[in-house]
Design a protein around this motif. Sequence first.
Motif, PDB file in Angstrom:
ATOM      1  N   ILE A 148      32.660  71.202  72.518  1.00  0.00           N
ATOM      2  CA  ILE A 148      31.735  72.296  72.826  1.00  0.00           C
ATOM      3  C   ILE A 148      30.458  72.143  72.008  1.00  0.00           C
ATOM      4  O   ILE A 148      29.351  72.324  72.529  1.00  0.00           O
ATOM      5  CB  ILE A 148      32.412  73.657  72.563  1.00  0.00           C
ATOM      6  N   ALA A 149      30.608  71.794  70.727  1.00  0.00           N
ATOM      7  CA  ALA A 149      29.431  71.618  69.868  1.00  0.00           C
ATOM      8  C   ALA A 149      28.549  70.472  70.370  1.00  0.00           C
ATOM      9  O   ALA A 149      27.320  70.596  70.411  1.00  0.00           O
ATOM     10  CB  ALA A 149      29.867  71.364  68.428  1.00  0.00           C
ATOM     11  N   VAL A 150      29.164  69.370  70.782  1.00  0.00           N
ATOM     12  CA  VAL A 150      28.403  68.229  71.297  1.00  0.00           C
ATOM     13  C   VAL A 150      27.682  68.611  72.581  1.00  0.00           C
ATOM     14  O   VAL A 150      26.510  68.275  72.772  1.00  0.00           O
ATOM     15  CB  VAL A 150      29.324  67.004  71.501  1.00  0.00           C
ATOM     16  N   CYS A 151      28.373  69.335  73.465  1.00  0.00           N
ATOM     17  CA  CYS A 151      27.739  69.775  74.712  1.00  0.00           C
ATOM     18  C   CYS A 151      26.551  70.679  74.428  1.00  0.00           C
ATOM     19  O   CYS A 151      25.495  70.535  75.052  1.00  0.00           O
ATOM     20  CB  CYS A 151      28.745  70.501  75.600  1.00  0.00           C
ATOM     21  N   CYS A 152      26.707  71.604  73.492  1.00  0.00           N
ATOM     22  CA  CYS A 152      25.601  72.506  73.139  1.00  0.00           C
ATOM     23  C   CYS A 152      24.423  71.716  72.573  1.00  0.00           C
ATOM     24  O   CYS A 152      23.269  71.978  72.929  1.00  0.00           O
ATOM     25  CB  CYS A 152      26.068  73.552  72.133  1.00  0.00           C
TER      26      CYS A 152
END
Length: 180
Positions: free
Chosen positions: A113-117
Amino acid sequence: MAPGGARGPTPRWVLSLGGAALFLLLIPAAAAQEPSAAACSQNTNRTCEECLKNVSCLWCNTNKACLDYPVTKILPPGSLCKLSSARWGVCWVNFEALIIAMSVLGGSILLGIAVCCCCCCRRKRSQKPDKSDEKAMREREERRIRQEERRAEMKSRHDEIRKKYGLFKEENPYARFENN
């Protein structure tokens, strides 16, 4: 891996596959559930499979005891049974391994999720130039215009000096013959 060496975000089907595997792990325990009328302590000194047929039971491998799961706590306390020897749901997964697997899975999901954000934010930032980029572009354009003006001024000064000393070369030396 992508040609540039960078990886993209984790595909959704990978996350769904992990969730499905965990679900399949716990299905046998739910499917084999007996009515809770049978107390867990009756299955002490028997097999793990017999104990775990009742979902409300916990198997302790060290003393081969079938205990009631302490529903008031998330994890069974160490005084009841060590996490490395406690079994619940299926006999081949202990609580220690389950905690490690769940934390790795949860960490992977949070990292994804952090990478996608970060990727989304970077894309938005690269599509729209910010104020400092616009200011730098304006300054660059102003410097280029001033440089061209200086160049033209220097060229006119050099042309005047060449005319004064007779060094000015006409573009077409035969032009004076055509007029006569």
